[in-house]
Enzyme design. Structure first.
Site, PDB file in Angstrom:
ATOM      1  N   TYR A 144      -3.792   0.182   6.368  1.00  0.00           N
ATOM      2  CA  TYR A 144      -2.935   0.605   7.477  1.00  0.00           C
ATOM      3  C   TYR A 144      -3.386   0.047   8.819  1.00  0.00           C
ATOM      4  CZ  TYR A 144      -0.866   3.624   3.992  1.00  0.00           C
ATOM      5  OH  TYR A 144      -0.226   4.077   2.859  1.00  0.00           O
ATOM      6  N   TYR A 193      -4.678  -1.484 -14.253  1.00  0.00           N
ATOM      7  CA  TYR A 193      -3.570  -1.983 -13.438  1.00  0.00           C
ATOM      8  C   TYR A 193      -4.004  -2.453 -12.048  1.00  0.00           C
ATOM      9  CZ  TYR A 193      -0.599  -0.842 -17.264  1.00  0.00           C
ATOM     10  OH  TYR A 193      -0.022  -0.840 -18.520  1.00  0.00           O
ATOM     11  N   HIS A 209      -2.795  11.916  -1.619  1.00  0.00           N
ATOM     12  CA  HIS A 209      -2.723  11.144  -2.869  1.00  0.00           C
ATOM     13  C   HIS A 209      -3.055  11.978  -4.105  1.00  0.00           C
ATOM     14  CE1 HIS A 209      -2.900   6.824  -0.997  1.00  0.00           C
ATOM     15  NE2 HIS A 209      -2.060   7.635  -0.349  1.00  0.00           N
TER      16      HIS A 209
END
Length: 377
Positions: free
Chosen positions: A275, A264, A162
């Site tokens: 996951y 956001y 990431h």
């Protein structure tokens, strides 16, 4: 064209949807439908990530292993660009985006983003450099000079995931850079004392614009422009409007209209699940956070986005697709898949100086494909 300010055509938004199926043949011969034709520009790319188009027609392509490749007249040059900084190549890390400065014709400046450091201490880094051409047209050789780090995300993190790394340049010539949440550091996306999970905005020399939203916030990183992001690998400009998409985990992929200082939501508010199937948050929306304009659940894994002829086009890795998005008065509508015969994981999409779309594959032996509309749109 992927330059600091994208040159896009403001043509009629009422153009026809693309419906025909195209399959690029193993012989790399062009394929023509009723609406568009495709051709493979070059192949044999090794884990490419991004494309940028030089004013002379040459194409720069980053490979995550650390090579900046050059395509000239459809030929992938054997010689990569010299003097590219060393990158941390592991997991999702490596050499990421490349951007041509808005004043390239006078400055020869480009920008590169990449994972920098070691497995125990790494970060997203942004550098500026001058791209110099040596040799002649038959034996061109590029090199980087005056390589200057202008931003390194902090704090340093462990693990190779990431990084995000997408670069864009606003009309005022300041730079935007997406910085991912680091995967294991997702709570940092809500912390203003961390660059993780943010879009940062800096001047071309790395200094902080004084109109950034958190400049006068005592405990905030002054480079932060927006926050609450996960792994955002796309920025597309439409005039002064900044659109972004980002990976959720299992679901919760987003398209957002980015405004400075806005939260956001990640990981407070998301429709995605972890996951292992666990809920990340009980909230799909939350006060004082901005909900996405589009949510893709199940995940399509959006990887890039470009504005072209009145639409946004977004590539996807997991869905192995290109989606078209209409934009009207800052509202975005997903029009569904287009160019459905272009198969495989797709990493980047850009507009060349020839006003054609270029789509970059992902992984080993990847291709760069050019799309030409055959009907007036």
């Amino acid at each position: 064209m992927k330059t600091g300010i994208r040159f896009t055509l403001q043509l009629a938004a009422s153009s026809l949807m693309l419906a025909a199926s195209v399959k690029v043949s193993a012989q790399h011969s062009p394929v023509i439908s009723d609406d568009y034709r495709t051709e493979v520009v070059t192949s044999g790319l090794n884990q490419p990530w991004a494309v940028a188009h030089l004013p002379n027609g040459d194409i720069l392509i980053t490979e995550r292993g650390g090579s900046l490749r050059v395509v000239r007249d459809g030929r992938l040059l054997d010689q990569a660009v010299d003097n590219v900084p060393e990158v941390y190549f592991a997991g999702q890390g490596g050499l990421l985006d490349v951007l041509i400065d808005a004043d390239f014709s006078t400055s020869n400046t480009i920008y590169l983003s990449f994972a920098h450091g070691t497995s125990d201490a790494n970060a997203t880094r942004l550098i500026s450099a001058q791209l110099k051409l040596r040799g002649d047209n038959n034996n061109p050789e590029y090199s980087l000079e005056n390589v200057t780090p202008i931003f390194t995300a902090s704090p340093l993190k462990r693990g190779p995931q990431h990084y995000s790394g997408r670069i864009e340049q606003l009309r005022d010539k300041t730079l935007l850079l997406t910085v991912g949440d680091g995967f294991d550091y997702r709570e940092d996306a809500q912390r203003l004392d961390s660059h993780l999970g943010k879009i940062i905005r800096i001047n071309r020399d790395g200094s902080v614009p004084q109109d950034n939203p958190f400049v006068n916030h005592e405990k905030a990183k002054p480079e932060i422009w927006s926050y609450g992001h996960r792994n955002h690998q796309a920025i597309a400009l439409i005039g002064d409007a900044v659109y972004q998409n980002e990976h959720g985990p299992q679901g919760g992929d987003e398209v957002n209209l980015i405004k400075p200082g806005i939260n956001y939501g990640w990981p407070i508010a998301t429709k995605g699940r972890d996951y292992n199937g666990a809920r990340i948050s009980p909230f799909s929306s939350y006060p004082n956070t901005k909900a996405p304009m589009i949510d893709w659940t199940p995940s399509i894994a959006p990887s890039s986005m470009v504005y072209y002829r009145g639409r946004l086009y977004a590539t996807a890795l997991a869905e192995q697709s290109i989606r078209a998005l209409s934009v009207q008065n800052e509202a975005v509508v997903d029009l569904g898949k287009v160019f459905t015969g272009i198969e495989g994981r797709l990493r980047d999409i850009s507009v060349g100086i020839d006003d054609k779309l270029y789509v970059l594959g992902d992984g080993d032996q990847a291709e760069l494909i050019k799309i030409t509309f055959t009907l007036l749109r």
